[in-house]
Scaffold this active site. Structure first.
Site, PDB file in Angstrom:
ATOM      1  N   TYR A 157      27.385 -39.267  54.829  1.00 14.94           N
ATOM      2  CA  TYR A 157      26.951 -38.011  54.174  1.00 14.94           C
ATOM      3  C   TYR A 157      27.556 -36.926  54.749  1.00 14.94           C
ATOM      4  CZ  TYR A 157      23.686 -34.614  52.343  1.00 14.94           C
ATOM      5  OH  TYR A 157      23.270 -33.443  51.629  1.00 14.94           O
TER       6      TYR A 157
HETATM    7  P1  NAP Z   1      17.439 -34.922  44.448  1.00 12.22           P
HETATM    8  O1  NAP Z   1      16.282 -34.130  44.107  1.00 12.22           O
HETATM    9  O2  NAP Z   1      17.213 -36.227  44.751  1.00 12.22           O
HETATM   10  O3  NAP Z   1      18.511 -34.820  43.082  1.00 12.22           O
HETATM   11  C1  NAP Z   1      19.591 -35.347  43.126  1.00 12.22           C
HETATM   12  C2  NAP Z   1      20.166 -35.355  41.898  1.00 12.22           C
HETATM   13  O4  NAP Z   1      21.490 -36.185  41.738  1.00 12.22           O
HETATM   14  C3  NAP Z   1      19.482 -35.931  40.941  1.00 12.22           C
HETATM   15  O5  NAP Z   1      19.334 -35.271  39.697  1.00 12.22           O
HETATM   16  C4  NAP Z   1      20.097 -37.307  40.480  1.00 12.22           C
HETATM   17  O6  NAP Z   1      19.617 -37.778  39.096  1.00 12.22           O
HETATM   18  C5  NAP Z   1      21.480 -36.969  40.514  1.00 12.22           C
HETATM   19  N1  NAP Z   1      22.385 -38.160  40.969  1.00 12.22           N
HETATM   20  C6  NAP Z   1      22.369 -38.801  41.971  1.00 12.22           C
HETATM   21  N2  NAP Z   1      23.120 -39.801  41.781  1.00 12.22           N
HETATM   22  C7  NAP Z   1      23.923 -39.605  40.583  1.00 12.22           C
HETATM   23  C8  NAP Z   1      24.740 -40.348  40.077  1.00 12.22           C
HETATM   24  N3  NAP Z   1      25.279 -41.615  40.443  1.00 12.22           N
HETATM   25  N4  NAP Z   1      25.051 -40.024  38.730  1.00 12.22           N
HETATM   26  C9  NAP Z   1      24.485 -39.130  38.160  1.00 12.22           C
HETATM   27  N5  NAP Z   1      23.612 -38.289  38.743  1.00 12.22           N
HETATM   28  C10 NAP Z   1      23.196 -38.579  40.074  1.00 12.22           C
HETATM   29  O7  NAP Z   1      18.171 -33.976  45.501  1.00 12.22           O
HETATM   30  P2  NAP Z   1      18.541 -32.338  45.815  1.00 12.22           P
HETATM   31  O8  NAP Z   1      17.938 -32.425  47.118  1.00 12.22           O
HETATM   32  O9  NAP Z   1      18.212 -31.528  44.616  1.00 12.22           O
HETATM   33  O10 NAP Z   1      20.149 -32.749  45.916  1.00 12.22           O
HETATM   34  C11 NAP Z   1      21.107 -31.933  45.163  1.00 12.22           C
HETATM   35  C12 NAP Z   1      22.214 -31.771  45.961  1.00 12.22           C
HETATM   36  O11 NAP Z   1      22.061 -30.857  47.112  1.00 12.22           O
HETATM   37  C13 NAP Z   1      22.848 -32.984  46.628  1.00 12.22           C
HETATM   38  O12 NAP Z   1      24.378 -33.103  46.287  1.00 12.22           O
HETATM   39  C14 NAP Z   1      22.444 -33.078  47.939  1.00 12.22           C
HETATM   40  O13 NAP Z   1      23.288 -33.493  48.849  1.00 12.22           O
HETATM   41  C15 NAP Z   1      22.631 -31.612  48.313  1.00 12.22           C
HETATM   42  N6  NAP Z   1      21.884 -31.253  49.449  1.00 12.22           N
HETATM   43  C16 NAP Z   1      20.412 -31.412  49.468  1.00 12.22           C
HETATM   44  C17 NAP Z   1      19.857 -30.897  50.666  1.00 12.22           C
HETATM   45  C18 NAP Z   1      18.186 -31.119  50.762  1.00 12.22           C
HETATM   46  O14 NAP Z   1      17.494 -31.037  51.864  1.00 12.22           O
HETATM   47  N7  NAP Z   1      17.606 -31.329  49.567  1.00 12.22           N
HETATM   48  C19 NAP Z   1      20.412 -30.159  51.605  1.00 12.22           C
HETATM   49  C20 NAP Z   1      21.675 -30.011  51.438  1.00 12.22           C
HETATM   50  C21 NAP Z   1      22.241 -30.345  50.390  1.00 12.22           C
HETATM   51  P3  NAP Z   1      19.310 -39.357  38.599  1.00 12.22           P
HETATM   52  O15 NAP Z   1      18.650 -40.072  39.770  1.00 12.22           O
HETATM   53  O16 NAP Z   1      18.617 -39.099  37.371  1.00 12.22           O
HETATM   54  O17 NAP Z   1      20.637 -39.783  38.493  1.00 12.22           O
END
Ligand code: NAP
Length: 254
Positions: A157
């Site tokens: 990651y």
């Molecule tokens: P989340 O609620 O799990 O959402 C992840 C999103 O990515 C979902 O809409 C999922 O949709 C989509 N996704 C995953 N794999 C995919 C694929 N192969 N093709 C198309 N869509 C895909 O997570 P989040 O926290 O909102 O994360 C959003 C971003 O923020 C990510 O890049 C994550 O690494 C980053 N981030 C998150 C955090 C945290 O603490 N939450 C912290 C730092 C950075 P489907 O499952 O419908 O495909």
């Protein structure tokens, strides 16, 4: 509110969490939005909410690891709304956590493909459309993990997210002369399904909160607000940067 009036924005990872909040906020700011993720049902629910508030949204379900999907999303934006001004490449996965000596190549590649290859594919197909619209903004969701902090078990990651900063820097210089801005947005722990999956017990939740200067997690809307800043003219001189929106986790030592 910063305006995206007359703008067209593409948001990946829009079925959940940060992407969902950003797509709603972009629409409220006046953008017509193309929303992307694998789950059509999640995209449909989001589009219904945006339309109920008077906005316009187009959905296309698919996998961001595939080049054909990257191309199809840009084509949808252009066919439905006539242009593309903002691309928020936000879809991501944490992948399997654990020591690198136990990590399979498939686990490693799955994380790189979802988090980093997707960003390359997205940028490759979005940039011509963004340049054609002029004054565009390309954004990648990185993380403070792999930038200002290391955590055991998160090698794949962290490496993928660090790669996004390098990609944003290179693209900022490659396309800056043509007026395209490219930035990485680096959230701290955010209250989304991904964020919650990491905090499997109350003890881990308390430990994680304690790492933050603000002693709490972000709400997805707080990260979306920073995405709107990078998307809008409010950030017109911001490019090639890694914008931490992390509640002070990067500086906190208490
Ligand atoms: P989340 O609620 O799990 O959402 C992840 C999103 O990515 C979902 O809409 C999922 O949709 C989509 N996704 C995953 N794999 C995919 C694929 N192969 N093709 C198309 N869509 C895909 O997570 P989040 O926290 O909102 O994360 C959003 C971003 O923020 C990510 O890049 C994550 O690494 C980053 N981030 C998150 C955090 C945290 O603490 N939450 C912290 C730092 C950075 P489907 O499952 O419908 O495909």
């Amino acid at each position: 509110m910063q305006s995206l009036s007359n703008r067209v924005a593409l948001v990946t990872g829009a079925s959940s969490g940060i992407g969902r909040a950003a797509a709603r906020l972009f629409a409220r700011a006046g953008a017509r939005v193309v929303v992307a993720a694998r789950r059509q049902s999640g995209l449909d629910a989001l589009a219904d909410e945006i339309r109920a508030e008077g906005g316009e949204a187009a959905t296309l379900a698919g996998d961001v690891r595939e080049e054909g999907y990257a191309a199809a999303l840009v084509a949808l934006a252009q066919q439905r709304f006539g242009r593309l001004d903002v691309a928020f490449n936000n879809a991501g996965t944490m992948g399997a956590l654990g020591p690198v000596t136990g990590m399979t190549l498939a686990d490693w590649e799955e994380v790189q493909a979802t988090n980093l290859r997707s960003a390359f594919l997205g940028a490759k197909h979005q940039i011509p459309a963004l340049l054609a619209a002029s004054g565009g903004s390309l954004i990648f969701t990185g993380s403070f993990v792999g930038h200002s902090a290391g955590f055991p078990g998160m090698a794949a990651y962290a490496a993928s997210k660090a790669g996004l900063v390098g990609l944003a820097q290179a693209l900022a210089t490659e396309y800056g002369p043509q007026g395209l801005r490219v930035n990485a947005l680096l959230p701290g722990a955010t209250d989304t399904p991904m964020g919650r999956s990491f905090m499997s017990t109350p003890e881990i939740h308390d430990f994680v909160r304690g790492l933050y200067a603000l002693k709490r997690l972000a709400q997805p809307e707080e990260i979306a607000a920073a995405a709107l800043f990078l998307a809008s003219a409010a950030s017109s001189f911001v490019t090639g940067t890694a914008l931490l929106v992390d509640g002070g986790v990067s500086v906190n030592r208490t």
